[in-house]
Scaffold this motif. Structure first.
Motif, PDB file in Angstrom:
ATOM      1  N   ASP A  24       0.857  -1.182   0.000  1.00 46.74           N
ATOM      2  CA  ASP A  24       0.000   0.000   0.000  1.00 46.74           C
ATOM      3  C   ASP A  24       0.898   1.238   0.000  1.00 46.74           C
ATOM      4  O   ASP A  24       1.744   1.389   0.877  1.00 46.74           O
ATOM      5  CB  ASP A  24      -0.878  -0.018   1.253  1.00 46.74           C
ATOM      6  CG  ASP A  24      -1.934   1.077   1.260  1.00 46.74           C
ATOM      7  OD1 ASP A  24      -1.649   2.197   0.790  1.00 46.74           O
ATOM      8  OD2 ASP A  24      -3.038   0.818   1.765  1.00 46.74           O
ATOM      9  N   ARG A  27       0.305   3.161   3.454  1.00 42.65           N
ATOM     10  CA  ARG A  27       0.419   2.490   4.756  1.00 42.65           C
ATOM     11  C   ARG A  27       1.562   1.489   4.670  1.00 42.65           C
ATOM     12  O   ARG A  27       1.479   0.503   3.929  1.00 42.65           O
ATOM     13  CB  ARG A  27      -0.897   1.810   5.139  1.00 42.65           C
ATOM     14  CG  ARG A  27      -2.080   2.774   5.194  1.00 42.65           C
ATOM     15  CD  ARG A  27      -3.375   2.051   5.520  1.00 42.65           C
ATOM     16  NE  ARG A  27      -3.429   1.611   6.910  1.00 42.65           N
ATOM     17  CZ  ARG A  27      -3.904   2.357   7.910  1.00 42.65           C
ATOM     18  NH1 ARG A  27      -4.342   3.594   7.678  1.00 42.65           N
ATOM     19  NH2 ARG A  27      -3.947   1.880   9.129  1.00 42.65           N
ATOM     20  N   THR A  32      -2.252  -5.078  -0.635  1.00 39.55           N
ATOM     21  CA  THR A  32      -3.451  -5.473  -1.355  1.00 39.55           C
ATOM     22  C   THR A  32      -3.167  -6.774  -2.086  1.00 39.55           C
ATOM     23  O   THR A  32      -2.134  -6.907  -2.744  1.00 39.55           O
ATOM     24  CB  THR A  32      -3.879  -4.397  -2.370  1.00 39.55           C
ATOM     25  OG1 THR A  32      -4.188  -3.191  -1.679  1.00 39.55           O
ATOM     26  CG2 THR A  32      -5.114  -4.846  -3.146  1.00 39.55           C
ATOM     27  N   HIS A  42      -7.440  -6.488   1.287  1.00 43.40           N
ATOM     28  CA  HIS A  42      -6.470  -5.500   1.763  1.00 43.40           C
ATOM     29  C   HIS A  42      -6.228  -5.798   3.238  1.00 43.40           C
ATOM     30  O   HIS A  42      -7.173  -5.976   4.008  1.00 43.40           O
ATOM     31  CB  HIS A  42      -7.000  -4.078   1.588  1.00 43.40           C
ATOM     32  CG  HIS A  42      -6.027  -3.011   2.020  1.00 43.40           C
ATOM     33  ND1 HIS A  42      -5.875  -2.634   3.340  1.00 43.40           N
ATOM     34  CD2 HIS A  42      -5.156  -2.253   1.315  1.00 43.40           C
ATOM     35  CE1 HIS A  42      -4.958  -1.691   3.420  1.00 43.40           C
ATOM     36  NE2 HIS A  42      -4.510  -1.453   2.206  1.00 43.40           N
ATOM     37  N   ASP A  44      -3.714  -4.684   6.688  1.00 44.65           N
ATOM     38  CA  ASP A  44      -2.666  -3.931   7.377  1.00 44.65           C
ATOM     39  C   ASP A  44      -2.189  -4.796   8.533  1.00 44.65           C
ATOM     40  O   ASP A  44      -2.918  -5.007   9.506  1.00 44.65           O
ATOM     41  CB  ASP A  44      -3.198  -2.589   7.886  1.00 44.65           C
ATOM     42  CG  ASP A  44      -2.080  -1.691   8.420  1.00 44.65           C
ATOM     43  OD1 ASP A  44      -1.063  -2.234   8.912  1.00 44.65           O
ATOM     44  OD2 ASP A  44      -2.223  -0.455   8.359  1.00 44.65           O
ATOM     45  N   TYR A  50      -8.043  -1.831  10.495  1.00 42.88           N
ATOM     46  CA  TYR A  50      -8.166  -0.928   9.352  1.00 42.88           C
ATOM     47  C   TYR A  50      -8.693  -1.725   8.167  1.00 42.88           C
ATOM     48  O   TYR A  50      -8.075  -2.698   7.719  1.00 42.88           O
ATOM     49  CB  TYR A  50      -6.816  -0.304   8.993  1.00 42.88           C
ATOM     50  CG  TYR A  50      -6.900   0.565   7.752  1.00 42.88           C
ATOM     51  CD1 TYR A  50      -7.381   1.864   7.830  1.00 42.88           C
ATOM     52  CD2 TYR A  50      -6.531   0.062   6.503  1.00 42.88           C
ATOM     53  CE1 TYR A  50      -7.491   2.651   6.693  1.00 42.88           C
ATOM     54  CE2 TYR A  50      -6.634   0.839   5.360  1.00 42.88           C
ATOM     55  CZ  TYR A  50      -7.118   2.136   5.460  1.00 42.88           C
ATOM     56  OH  TYR A  50      -7.236   2.907   4.329  1.00 42.88           O
ATOM     57  N   GLN A  52      -9.985  -1.419   4.273  1.00 37.27           N
ATOM     58  CA  GLN A  52      -9.909  -0.535   3.110  1.00 37.27           C
ATOM     59  C   GLN A  52     -11.190  -0.555   2.267  1.00 37.27           C
ATOM     60  O   GLN A  52     -11.640   0.475   1.782  1.00 37.27           O
ATOM     61  CB  GLN A  52      -8.724  -0.939   2.240  1.00 37.27           C
ATOM     62  CG  GLN A  52      -8.557  -0.132   0.973  1.00 37.27           C
ATOM     63  CD  GLN A  52      -8.018   1.265   1.216  1.00 37.27           C
ATOM     64  OE1 GLN A  52      -7.366   1.522   2.222  1.00 37.27           O
ATOM     65  NE2 GLN A  52      -8.311   2.185   0.309  1.00 37.27           N
TER      66      GLN A  52
END
Length: 283
Positions: A24, A27, A32, A42, A44, A50, A52
């Protein structure tokens, strides 16, 4: 920085096509997952809360509301991708017992290696067909079932039938909830049939989607929340309206599915092909 990010990109051939993990740009700990260039998931790694993709946030909102905050759940995820929602649930409801069924074994291996799960996450991944797996499960085994299975951007026909819905209802706790992602576009014929099919076994339900999708103006994702008790409509409506991309909750499903009837195995078909450049199978 751009060169370092490019070096972190991974690409492999898996059972369902070419899988790529793309860093990403905004971030540093996020990626992805693409399958044949279509966004699938996606994640994190530093912040699994989080989310997306907007429809994933709608599924997460439904999960948040089906039980008291932080209460562990028995969760079944049909369709794995990069395991975004299992990671979210492990972070928001520690102690939850989760099972994932994903048919693409090489993809599972890639995700486990490149995007490792948290050490304390109780997430078991089974490689296999979703329907075959569900048919072998015990009655009332799960509090939440998330149905988000796509193959080549389409939900396979054998996962759209009344007989499969009956199996889902069987393994769902009497107070539990099915949360299903349906991809469809004008005139929403598939979505209406799926709502009729799911309500035949789990009659208390609502829909969450972009207003333009609900009105049959464009292709997109419709999230169905279905169970045996009334859904948390008021809070779900507030969450949908306050999202980065506001959605709408539809409760008049008699009107939405008017004329549609439950779909048996004999006439079940896969979900529609998305328009070029638009993918309804992100997780």
């Amino acid at each position: 920085m751009a060169q370092r990010r490019a070096s972190r990109r991974r690409s492999e051939t898996v059972a369902s096509g070419i899988a790529e993990l793309v860093p990403d740009p905004d971030r540093d700990t996020a990626f992805t997952l693409l399958l044949d260039d279509a966004p699938q998931s996606h994640v994190d790694l530093a912040d699994p809360t989080y989310l997306q993709f907007e429809y994933v946030r709608r599924i997460a909102a439904a999960i948040d509301l089906v039980a008291g905050p932080g209460r562990p759940l028995r969760a079944l995820h049909l369709g794995g991708g990069a395991l975004t929602l299992p990671r979210y649930l492990a972070a928001t409801r520690p102690g939850s017992q989760q099972r994932v069924v994903e048919i693409d074994g090489p993809l599972v291996e890639m995700v486990r290696r490149e995007l490792p799960l948290p050490e304390r996450a109780n997430i078991r991944v089974r490689v296999g067909d979703a329907r075959e797996a569900v048919e072998s499960m015990k009655d009332s085994a799960y509090d939440v079932i998330v149905l988000d299975v796509f193959a080549g951007a389409r939900t396979p026909a054998h996962l759209t039938s009344l007989e499969f819905a009956q199996q889902l209802a069987r393994v769902l706790d009497p107070s539990g909830w099915l949360i299903a992602n349906i991809a469809d576009g004008p005139p929403l014929r598939h979505a209406r049939a799926q709502v009729a099919t799911l309500r035949a076994v789990l009659p208390q339900a609502c829909l969450v989607a972009d207003a333009a999708v609900l009105r049959g103006r464009r292709f997109g994702n419709l999230v169905v929340l279905a169970g045996r008790t009334p859904p948390p409509v008021a809070e779900l409506t507030r969450r949908a309206a306050g999202d980065w991309f506001p959605g709408r909750v539809e409760t008049d499903l008699d009107r939405f599915a008017a004329g549609a009837t439950p779909v048996p195995d004999a006439s079940a078909v896969a979900s529609p092909v998305p328009p070029a450049g638009l993918f309804g199978n992100r997780k």
